[in-house]
Design a protein around this motif. Structure first.
Motif: not given
Length: 245
Positions: A150-162, A182-188, A202-209
């Motif tokens: 869920a965290v990863q999906s929101r971040v990457e859909s905005a064009g940002m990186s976890v 982790p702030n990235h992973g697979n559901p289930g 705790e999402p930690i999000v970069s505007l770039g890489g």
């Protein structure tokens, strides 16, 4: 092993978290142009001690301060310093940990200093949204990977990186417990979630890489490409009725 906390233990963790929130509110009011990060650290420590608690970060693995102050491209673990003053347009992440009667609370927020750029406003909104999405998946019967996805999906859909090197964790009788979240992973995927689990999400999000470099102090970690980072964290109890911040 992931600890299952009793209702009484969760009450103790909640008491620590209430102090975390009180400190965060005081700090948010204090964030202004020309304020030094060491002044913020002193305010945090004073507030924690006045509440009868202890700064959980100070002395943890020899960390020297009561809070972490990470500015702009600093992702995590920035040192407060009398030589670092906030300037207009900065974003600052403040991470607060508290120990009260043997139980821990942990929380982080990122706030702008004065007028910040549209990109930074979007970064803050995305990070807060990712935290909300992750918490919404912290439900008994689900899987740990549901939170991460869920965290990863929101971040990457905005064009940002976890940021992948760091993430959430269990918390309770120590500051960092199993599991790593982790702030990235697979559901289930991952451990089944149960009532009584207590997580710092705790999402930690970069505007770039997402790539990081560690500073000479051995703690301050910044993005390799120099893009800004935001960080949002709540301590959350999983109950039969759903997640409780």
């Amino acid at each position: 092993m992931i600890a299952v906390r009793s209702p009484d233990e969760i009450q103790h963790i909640r008491a620590s978290c209430e102090i975390v929130v009180a400190v965060q509110r005081a700090l948010e009011q204090a964030v202004k142009v020309n304020v030094s990060t060491s002044e913020l650290d002193a305010l945090a420590e004073r507030t924690i001690l006045e509440c009868g608690a202890r700064p959980a970060f100070k002395g943890y693995r020899d960390f020297p301060s009561s809070i972490c102050t990470s500015i702009n491209s600093a992702a995590v673990h920035g040192f407060p310093s009398p030589d670092v003053n906030l300037v207009e347009g900065d974003i600052i992440t403040i991470d607060v940990g508290v120990e009260l009667d043997g139980f821990y609370g942990d929380g982080a927020f990122t706030v702008g200093v004065g007028d910040i750029s549209a990109d930074c406003r979007r970064l803050l909104e995305t990070t807060r949204g990712a935290l909300a999405d992750g918490i919404a998946q912290a439900r008994a019967g689900g899987r740990l990977g549901d939170i991460s996805h869920a965290v990863q999906s929101r971040v990457e859909s905005a064009g940002m990186s976890v940021i992948r090197e760091f993430g959430g964790h269990g918390i309770g009788r120590t500051l960092h417990e199993d599991p790593h979240i982790p702030n990235h992973g697979n559901p289930g995927k991952g451990p089944r979630l149960k009532p009584g689990f207590v997580f710092a999400i705790e999402p930690i999000v970069s505007l770039g890489g997402p790539e990081l470099v560690v500073g000479d102090d051995g703690w301050t970690t910044t993005t390799r490409d120099g893009t800004p980072v935001a960080h949002a964290e709540h301590t959350v109890a999983l109950t039969a009725e759903g997640p409780e911040i």
